[in-house]
Motif scaffolding. Structure first.
Motif, PDB file in Angstrom:
ATOM      1  N   LEU A  71      -1.146  -4.405 -17.092  1.00  0.00           N
ATOM      2  CA  LEU A  71      -2.185  -4.135 -16.091  1.00  0.00           C
ATOM      3  C   LEU A  71      -2.622  -5.482 -15.522  1.00  0.00           C
ATOM      4  O   LEU A  71      -3.212  -6.305 -16.228  1.00  0.00           O
ATOM      5  N   HIS A  72      -2.298  -5.722 -14.256  1.00  0.00           N
ATOM      6  CA  HIS A  72      -2.622  -6.985 -13.595  1.00  0.00           C
ATOM      7  C   HIS A  72      -3.705  -6.763 -12.544  1.00  0.00           C
ATOM      8  O   HIS A  72      -3.553  -5.893 -11.677  1.00  0.00           O
ATOM      9  N   TRP A  73      -4.775  -7.533 -12.617  1.00  0.00           N
ATOM     10  CA  TRP A  73      -5.829  -7.515 -11.602  1.00  0.00           C
ATOM     11  C   TRP A  73      -5.566  -8.667 -10.630  1.00  0.00           C
ATOM     12  O   TRP A  73      -5.431  -9.819 -11.051  1.00  0.00           O
TER      13      TRP A  73
ATOM     14  N   ALA B  71       2.462 -15.290 -10.295  1.00  0.00           N
ATOM     15  CA  ALA B  71       3.572 -14.490 -10.800  1.00  0.00           C
ATOM     16  C   ALA B  71       3.036 -13.542 -11.868  1.00  0.00           C
ATOM     17  O   ALA B  71       2.122 -13.892 -12.614  1.00  0.00           O
ATOM     18  N   LEU B  72       3.595 -12.345 -11.925  1.00  0.00           N
ATOM     19  CA  LEU B  72       3.111 -11.320 -12.855  1.00  0.00           C
ATOM     20  C   LEU B  72       4.218 -10.930 -13.826  1.00  0.00           C
ATOM     21  O   LEU B  72       5.365 -10.732 -13.419  1.00  0.00           O
ATOM     22  N   ASP B  73       3.856 -10.778 -15.099  1.00  0.00           N
ATOM     23  CA  ASP B  73       4.833 -10.329 -16.090  1.00  0.00           C
ATOM     24  C   ASP B  73       5.367  -8.957 -15.714  1.00  0.00           C
ATOM     25  O   ASP B  73       4.606  -8.045 -15.373  1.00  0.00           O
ATOM     26  N   GLY B  74       6.672  -8.803 -15.778  1.00  0.00           N
ATOM     27  CA  GLY B  74       7.299  -7.506 -15.556  1.00  0.00           C
ATOM     28  C   GLY B  74       7.491  -7.122 -14.108  1.00  0.00           C
ATOM     29  O   GLY B  74       7.929  -6.001 -13.823  1.00  0.00           O
ATOM     30  N   VAL B  75       7.187  -8.058 -13.174  1.00  0.00           N
ATOM     31  CA  VAL B  75       7.225  -7.723 -11.749  1.00  0.00           C
ATOM     32  C   VAL B  75       7.829  -8.897 -10.969  1.00  0.00           C
ATOM     33  O   VAL B  75       7.433 -10.044 -11.196  1.00  0.00           O
ATOM     34  N   PRO B  76       8.755  -8.647 -10.028  1.00  0.00           N
ATOM     35  CA  PRO B  76       9.255  -9.736  -9.188  1.00  0.00           C
ATOM     36  C   PRO B  76       8.173 -10.238  -8.227  1.00  0.00           C
ATOM     37  O   PRO B  76       7.215  -9.531  -7.911  1.00  0.00           O
ATOM     38  N   GLY B  77       8.334 -11.467  -7.752  1.00  0.00           N
ATOM     39  CA  GLY B  77       7.487 -11.995  -6.686  1.00  0.00           C
ATOM     40  C   GLY B  77       6.223 -12.656  -7.182  1.00  0.00           C
ATOM     41  O   GLY B  77       5.934 -12.715  -8.376  1.00  0.00           O
ATOM     42  N   THR B  78       5.464 -13.196  -6.226  1.00  0.00           N
ATOM     43  CA  THR B  78       4.110 -13.690  -6.482  1.00  0.00           C
ATOM     44  C   THR B  78       3.147 -12.826  -5.694  1.00  0.00           C
ATOM     45  O   THR B  78       3.440 -12.388  -4.572  1.00  0.00           O
ATOM     46  N   TRP B  79       1.962 -12.603  -6.258  1.00  0.00           N
ATOM     47  CA  TRP B  79       1.051 -11.582  -5.762  1.00  0.00           C
ATOM     48  C   TRP B  79      -0.348 -12.137  -5.566  1.00  0.00           C
ATOM     49  O   TRP B  79      -0.823 -12.977  -6.328  1.00  0.00           O
ATOM     50  N   SER B  80      -1.025 -11.598  -4.555  1.00  0.00           N
ATOM     51  CA  SER B  80      -2.432 -11.923  -4.334  1.00  0.00           C
ATOM     52  C   SER B  80      -3.076 -10.787  -3.555  1.00  0.00           C
ATOM     53  O   SER B  80      -2.389  -9.912  -3.011  1.00  0.00           O
ATOM     54  N   ALA B  81      -4.417 -10.785  -3.519  1.00  0.00           N
ATOM     55  CA  ALA B  81      -5.164  -9.768  -2.773  1.00  0.00           C
ATOM     56  C   ALA B  81      -6.309 -10.441  -2.042  1.00  0.00           C
ATOM     57  O   ALA B  81      -7.052 -11.238  -2.633  1.00  0.00           O
ATOM     58  N   ALA B  82      -6.444 -10.140  -0.756  1.00  0.00           N
ATOM     59  CA  ALA B  82      -7.546 -10.651   0.054  1.00  0.00           C
ATOM     60  C   ALA B  82      -7.662  -9.794   1.297  1.00  0.00           C
ATOM     61  O   ALA B  82      -6.680  -9.185   1.750  1.00  0.00           O
ATOM     62  N   ASN B  83      -8.884  -9.706   1.830  1.00  0.00           N
ATOM     63  CA  ASN B  83      -9.120  -8.950   3.066  1.00  0.00           C
ATOM     64  C   ASN B  83      -8.625  -7.507   2.957  1.00  0.00           C
ATOM     65  O   ASN B  83      -8.037  -6.970   3.901  1.00  0.00           O
ATOM     66  N   ASP B  84      -8.862  -6.906   1.799  1.00  0.00           N
ATOM     67  CA  ASP B  84      -8.525  -5.508   1.546  1.00  0.00           C
ATOM     68  C   ASP B  84      -7.034  -5.214   1.733  1.00  0.00           C
ATOM     69  O   ASP B  84      -6.651  -4.171   2.250  1.00  0.00           O
TER      70      ASP B  84
ATOM     71  N   LYS C  52      -5.773   0.669  -6.001  1.00  0.00           N
ATOM     72  CA  LYS C  52      -7.135   0.141  -5.965  1.00  0.00           C
ATOM     73  C   LYS C  52      -7.999   0.926  -6.943  1.00  0.00           C
ATOM     74  O   LYS C  52      -8.041   2.159  -6.897  1.00  0.00           O
ATOM     75  N   ARG C  53      -8.671   0.186  -7.835  1.00  0.00           N
ATOM     76  CA  ARG C  53      -9.543   0.797  -8.825  1.00  0.00           C
ATOM     77  C   ARG C  53     -10.836  -0.015  -8.903  1.00  0.00           C
ATOM     78  O   ARG C  53     -10.793  -1.231  -9.091  1.00  0.00           O
TER      79      ARG C  53
ATOM     80  N   ILE D 114      -4.886  -3.607  -8.236  1.00  0.00           N
ATOM     81  CA  ILE D 114      -4.156  -3.769  -9.482  1.00  0.00           C
ATOM     82  C   ILE D 114      -2.664  -3.557  -9.253  1.00  0.00           C
ATOM     83  O   ILE D 114      -2.247  -2.898  -8.295  1.00  0.00           O
ATOM     84  N   VAL D 115      -1.885  -4.133 -10.156  1.00  0.00           N
ATOM     85  CA  VAL D 115      -0.444  -3.907 -10.194  1.00  0.00           C
ATOM     86  C   VAL D 115      -0.102  -3.487 -11.620  1.00  0.00           C
ATOM     87  O   VAL D 115      -0.446  -4.185 -12.583  1.00  0.00           O
ATOM     88  N   ARG D 116       0.565  -2.326 -11.741  1.00  0.00           N
ATOM     89  CA  ARG D 116       0.921  -1.805 -13.065  1.00  0.00           C
ATOM     90  C   ARG D 116       2.400  -1.432 -13.095  1.00  0.00           C
ATOM     91  O   ARG D 116       2.782  -0.391 -12.565  1.00  0.00           O
ATOM     92  N   PRO D 117       3.237  -2.260 -13.708  1.00  0.00           N
ATOM     93  CA  PRO D 117       4.640  -1.867 -13.868  1.00  0.00           C
ATOM     94  C   PRO D 117       4.795  -0.794 -14.945  1.00  0.00           C
ATOM     95  O   PRO D 117       4.059  -0.780 -15.939  1.00  0.00           O
ATOM     96  N   ARG D 118       5.769   0.089 -14.716  1.00  0.00           N
ATOM     97  CA  ARG D 118       6.056   1.180 -15.655  1.00  0.00           C
ATOM     98  C   ARG D 118       7.561   1.189 -15.930  1.00  0.00           C
ATOM     99  O   ARG D 118       8.346   1.234 -14.982  1.00  0.00           O
ATOM    100  N   HIS D 119       7.916   1.155 -17.206  1.00  0.00           N
ATOM    101  CA  HIS D 119       9.333   1.098 -17.567  1.00  0.00           C
ATOM    102  C   HIS D 119       9.631   2.164 -18.610  1.00  0.00           C
ATOM    103  O   HIS D 119       8.888   2.313 -19.594  1.00  0.00           O
ATOM    104  N   PRO D 120      10.736   2.915 -18.429  1.00  0.00           N
ATOM    105  CA  PRO D 120      11.022   4.022 -19.355  1.00  0.00           C
ATOM    106  C   PRO D 120      11.307   3.588 -20.785  1.00  0.00           C
ATOM    107  O   PRO D 120      11.271   4.420 -21.697  1.00  0.00           O
ATOM    108  N   GLU D 121      11.564   2.291 -21.017  1.00  0.00           N
ATOM    109  CA  GLU D 121      11.805   1.816 -22.381  1.00  0.00           C
ATOM    110  C   GLU D 121      10.547   1.229 -23.013  1.00  0.00           C
ATOM    111  O   GLU D 121      10.629   0.600 -24.082  1.00  0.00           O
ATOM    112  N   ASN D 122       9.385   1.427 -22.364  1.00  0.00           N
ATOM    113  CA  ASN D 122       8.149   0.942 -22.970  1.00  0.00           C
ATOM    114  C   ASN D 122       7.971   1.570 -24.350  1.00  0.00           C
ATOM    115  O   ASN D 122       8.172   2.774 -24.541  1.00  0.00           O
TER     116      ASN D 122
END
Length: 275
Positions: A40-42, A49-62, A110-111, A116-124
């Motif tokens: 669970l990434h806020w 960079a986020l674990d389990g997800v490609p790319g770099t991420w940010s949030a601004a201006n909705d 959005k919560r 938020i960014v939440r990766p989901r993997h079937p081998e979790n």
């Protein structure tokens, strides 16, 4: 334990509950359901960079910005995102969309006003080792008739969340009044996912003992005349009962019932050593 006997339950009622419960368990154990959530990434304004997800991420201006390097793959509706910057949003509160990267589904949502960014993997591991959810045996005494009473105007209702530091605001269109264990009771209802349905979040005197402490949920559909069946045998756990990577709402204060609802889902096996 319930004081109602096994012989008092009609076979048809038990069979219908078992069919419903089996379908609900199948849905819960979906390969990309909440049991598959790995992180669970806020998001904040600084690209990370986020674990389990490609790319770099940010949030601004909705809106959310993701930047992909050449060779990194993210798809939206089976279409690859281009290398470089992609802006996603705005997303409505409690809304979201899914990206994919190989076997991973990446929820962007959005919560509590935050992205938020939440990766989901079937081998979790949580999903892979899931062994079902214990529940009370179905008991028709806990399927009661009630009356849905709309408020004069929908009431914005603020509730806490399973995650510290955020709140959820729901619109409560009315309350459901009913009688159980000789008590006149009422539950504030929120709008449900399906049109015409209502969602009720509650705790009761079993909460933290045999059932999950924070909340349980029940979905109901009022008839045209306001009558409604509250079948507490179908009270279910929310995702936070299984994983700390959930942002589930807590019940409003008035939905803390002063009776023991010995029906519906119990504390998950995964949490029983934490109660």
């Amino acid at each position: 334990m319930s004081t109602h006997t096994e012989t008092a339950r009609p076979e048809a009622f038990t069979a219908a509950w078992q069919e419903w419960h089996t379908a609900h368990e199948r849905h819960r154990a979906h390969a990309h359901g909440f049991l598959a959530v790995t992180h669970l990434h806020w998001l904040g304004s600084e690209p990370v960079a986020l674990d389990g997800v490609p790319g770099t991420w940010s949030a601004a201006n909705d809106a959310v910005t993701v930047v992909l390097e050449p060779g990194e793959v993210l798809e939206l509706e089976q279409q690859p995102l281009p290398a470089g910057e992609t802006v996603i949003g705005p997303i409505a509160e409690r809304g979201g969309l899914n990206l994919t990267s190989g076997e991973t589904v990446i929820e962007v949502a959005k919560r509590g006003g935050e992205y938020i960014v939440r990766p989901r993997h079937p081998e979790n591991r949580l999903l892979r080792e899931y062994q079902g959810t214990p529940a009370y045996s179905p008991d028709a005494a806990y399927a009661v008739r009630g009356t849905y009473v709309p408020f004069e105007a929908p009431r914005p209702t603020t509730v806490g969340a399973a995650v510290e530091g955020i709140q959820h605001v729901y619109e409560a269109p009315g309350e459901i009044r009913f009688k159980l264990a000789g008590r006149e009771l009422a539950l504030t209802a929120f709008n449900g996912h399906a049109p015409g349905s209502l969602s009720v979040l509650f705790t009761d005197q079993t909460s933290g003992k045999t059932t999950y402490a924070a909340n349980r949920s029940l979905s109901v559909v009022p008839a045209a005349d306001g009558s409604v069946e509250l079948d507490f045998n179908r009270a279910v756990n929310l995702p936070c009962a299984y994983t700390d990577l959930a942002t589930c709402p807590l019940p409003p204060a008035e939905n803390r019932l002063p009776v023991a609802i010995e029906a519906g889902e119990k504390i998950p096996y995964e949490r029983q050593d934490q109660q």
